[in-house]
Design a protein around this motif. Sequence first.
Motif, PDB file in Angstrom:
ATOM      1  N   GLY A 122      70.693  60.634  18.383  1.00 35.68           N
ATOM      2  CA  GLY A 122      70.214  60.651  19.633  1.00 35.68           C
ATOM      3  C   GLY A 122      68.741  61.711  19.480  1.00 35.68           C
ATOM      4  O   GLY A 122      67.893  61.486  19.996  1.00 35.68           O
ATOM      5  N   LEU A 123      68.769  62.550  18.492  1.00 30.63           N
ATOM      6  CA  LEU A 123      67.406  63.226  18.175  1.00 30.63           C
ATOM      7  C   LEU A 123      66.265  62.253  17.919  1.00 30.63           C
ATOM      8  O   LEU A 123      65.303  62.660  18.440  1.00 30.63           O
ATOM      9  N   THR A 124      66.763  61.157  17.059  1.00 39.18           N
ATOM     10  CA  THR A 124      65.720  60.232  16.494  1.00 39.18           C
ATOM     11  C   THR A 124      65.079  59.458  17.809  1.00 39.18           C
ATOM     12  O   THR A 124      63.980  59.274  17.968  1.00 39.18           O
ATOM     13  N   ALA A 134      69.312  68.414  22.051  1.00 39.17           N
ATOM     14  CA  ALA A 134      69.408  67.896  20.833  1.00 39.17           C
ATOM     15  C   ALA A 134      69.346  68.629  19.646  1.00 39.17           C
ATOM     16  O   ALA A 134      69.790  68.477  18.543  1.00 39.17           O
ATOM     17  N   LEU A 135      68.072  69.226  19.674  1.00 40.14           N
ATOM     18  CA  LEU A 135      67.734  70.433  18.552  1.00 40.14           C
ATOM     19  C   LEU A 135      68.808  71.329  18.316  1.00 40.14           C
ATOM     20  O   LEU A 135      69.134  71.764  17.171  1.00 40.14           O
ATOM     21  N   GLN A 136      69.444  71.871  19.359  1.00 41.70           N
ATOM     22  CA  GLN A 136      70.682  72.791  19.352  1.00 41.70           C
ATOM     23  C   GLN A 136      71.701  71.944  18.552  1.00 41.70           C
ATOM     24  O   GLN A 136      72.329  72.772  17.896  1.00 41.70           O
ATOM     25  N   GLU A 154      63.830  64.524  10.778  1.00 41.49           N
ATOM     26  CA  GLU A 154      64.079  64.236  12.029  1.00 41.49           C
ATOM     27  C   GLU A 154      63.882  65.323  13.203  1.00 41.49           C
ATOM     28  O   GLU A 154      63.370  65.203  14.088  1.00 41.49           O
ATOM     29  N   ARG A 155      64.352  66.484  12.271  1.00 44.34           N
ATOM     30  CA  ARG A 155      64.368  67.579  13.291  1.00 44.34           C
ATOM     31  C   ARG A 155      62.912  68.309  13.488  1.00 44.34           C
ATOM     32  O   ARG A 155      62.410  68.714  14.487  1.00 44.34           O
ATOM     33  N   CYS A 156      62.017  67.905  12.339  1.00 46.71           N
ATOM     34  CA  CYS A 156      60.683  68.337  12.231  1.00 46.71           C
ATOM     35  C   CYS A 156      59.895  67.581  13.202  1.00 46.71           C
ATOM     36  O   CYS A 156      59.213  68.129  14.058  1.00 46.71           O
ATOM     37  N   LYS A 157      60.021  66.233  13.356  1.00 47.63           N
ATOM     38  CA  LYS A 157      59.566  65.389  14.243  1.00 47.63           C
ATOM     39  C   LYS A 157      59.857  65.719  15.651  1.00 47.63           C
ATOM     40  O   LYS A 157      58.971  65.988  16.531  1.00 47.63           O
TER      41      LYS A 157
END
Length: 701
Positions: free
Chosen positions: A410-412, A437-439, A447-450
């Motif tokens: 989902g984050l991607t 999504a970050l939470q 993926e989180r950095c993007k």
Amino acid sequence: MATPTGWRREGNLPAELTSFVGRTRLLANLKRHLGESRLVTVTGIGGVGKSRTVLRLAHQIRSQYQDGVWFADLARLQDAGMVKHTIASALGIADQSPRTESESLSEWVADRQMLLIIDTCEHLVQGCAELVEELLESNPNLKVLATSRQSLHLPYEHVVPVPPLQVPGDDPAESLFTNESVQLFALRAGAVLPDFVLDEQNIGPVAELCRRLDGIPLAIELAAVRLRALSVDQILGLLTDRFSLLAGASRTALPRHQTLRAAIGWSHELCEPAERLLWARLSVFAGDFELDAARSVCADERLPQEDITDLVTGLVEKSILMIRSDHAGVRYKLIDTLAQYGEEWLEKLGETEKMRHQHLAYYLSLAQRSEDAWSGPRQIYWFVRMRQEHDNVRVALEHALRAPGESLMGLTLLSSLWFMWVCCGFVREGRLYLERALQANPGLSKERCKALWVLSYVRSAQGDSLGALEAAEQCSTEAVKVGDSKAVILASKMQGTAALLQGDLQKASALLGVAIEFNTDNKELNPGLLPAIVELAIVLTSQGETYEAESLLTDCLQVCRERGELFVSSYAQWALSLTRLQAGKGALALTNAQESLRVKRHFHDTLGTLIVLETMARIYSTLEEADLAGQLLGALHQNWKTAGLPMLGAPFLTVDHEKCIKECERLLGAENYRQAFAKGAKLDLDEASALATGDDLDTPS
């Protein structure tokens, strides 16, 4: 290309895809109640024709509403928390500010004389009721027409039940040939068999069939499809047998619910086994979908990809799937009642989670393809395509954020769609999903950095410079820890954007310069290199270095032309108009600004359009066309209300705005300026753009 829905005041009513039969008395009754009440809820069982009746009514009365008839379909919405956002999207509201949905919705409907249709509320009754109450309180001229299997339970609500169609025998004086159930069957039968006509030989069985089907439109339409293989007598005989078998099977269900379920179940049984399986699997889609999506999501060893095209055709022929064809291509849709039936079968088959995962995987792949292609010659195609896929993207995201083990996908998906959130008019929604999504993915990862730099980009598009800076700085910190050099560069770019919005030109210049210098990957044109060049040129212009700024922007536009990139080119044209205005080249500045606006008509870029109109007001003032400038200032005042923070709160825009007002007042005099301003305040965004460019309203860009 036509301006995206929501910019004009006439509304967004979908076309009527099938001819409408009967309901004369019901339509007259609805018109009367809508004249007397501000909230009318149309109720009835599934398949009885609530949505179709309301759509017919809306097309009949649309001219009565000065500010349009607006249609929001909630049928496939799963999250009650997204009701307000979904309706805001349907209204075309492009409020990109961090304020609440309630505030922007109330502001948007404010004094508009309009009708809002909220279709399929029964699974979200509480959220719909709260929203309707808020909107009706904030606008005395608003009327709401809702469809639901149950009422909204509001004190001022007028509930109008939609009964089934009249069946033969309801009115003893009526001819069988003019009965509305019979007419609907004949009309749909004619679509199946062009030579079908009602006559003395078949009128009796048709009338009895319509009686047996209780006048339920969906049941009648499904029965008519059987004429491809059976006579009317055979259909009647088989259906009578089926009802006998089902008698007593569900003693708690209302008879008409049993009738509809029997009709759907019969259609289901008459499908080939592979068609039934595909029907169930297609229920994971929201709204409509392309054939390629069905082939990718639904195929496996039981349903080979090469068979799905023929199976889809079979379901269209059986009226299980609706088909829509336009300039953008062919798309398919399961009617809501049939989709619910398919969902039940999918659950019984134990395939629900598998299909939802494959649905998510398909839309992740589509998002990544669209991201890779966004800065190229098919940019408008991807703009249109991803707006079409909005409902399916939302369903995929909801699944990813709920299902165990799917949150990283989902984050991607979210971060791959940065262009959709910012360029397609869904900034606020993108922010909501990104923060969720970050939470759900707190661990350090690329993926989180993007996702963090995308969040910074989205927040900056809202004018939230502090929030944008916070996300960019967090991205930079985490990117160093995971060794993601690309994210570090993009974080620098986003920090530079935040500094520009805050008016810190020295910091913006340094950070944007670093981002440009270290962005050696030519594929990363957007949102890294090209926007950084445009923003650095704005900084240079503000510092009086117009020659350097013009040189940068000329090179940027050349790259855009070579690559077929339009979205950033519209901003480069606008920035060039700023530069040339600063250099005293008013006529050239006007040409650049007009070209920017014409390109923006391809996109749902409300924010960008308003910013360009701000500059055009200044240009016209400089060229001493003060009346035109005054009208644009009036239009800007009105339209900024529903777009968020005026001028994004950026000092380089707000100071110029105030100067422009004073110059127009000086040139026109206070009274003439007031009149020009009032005239412009009546314009919607599309009308203001047409005024600024000198184009006809319907001239394609």
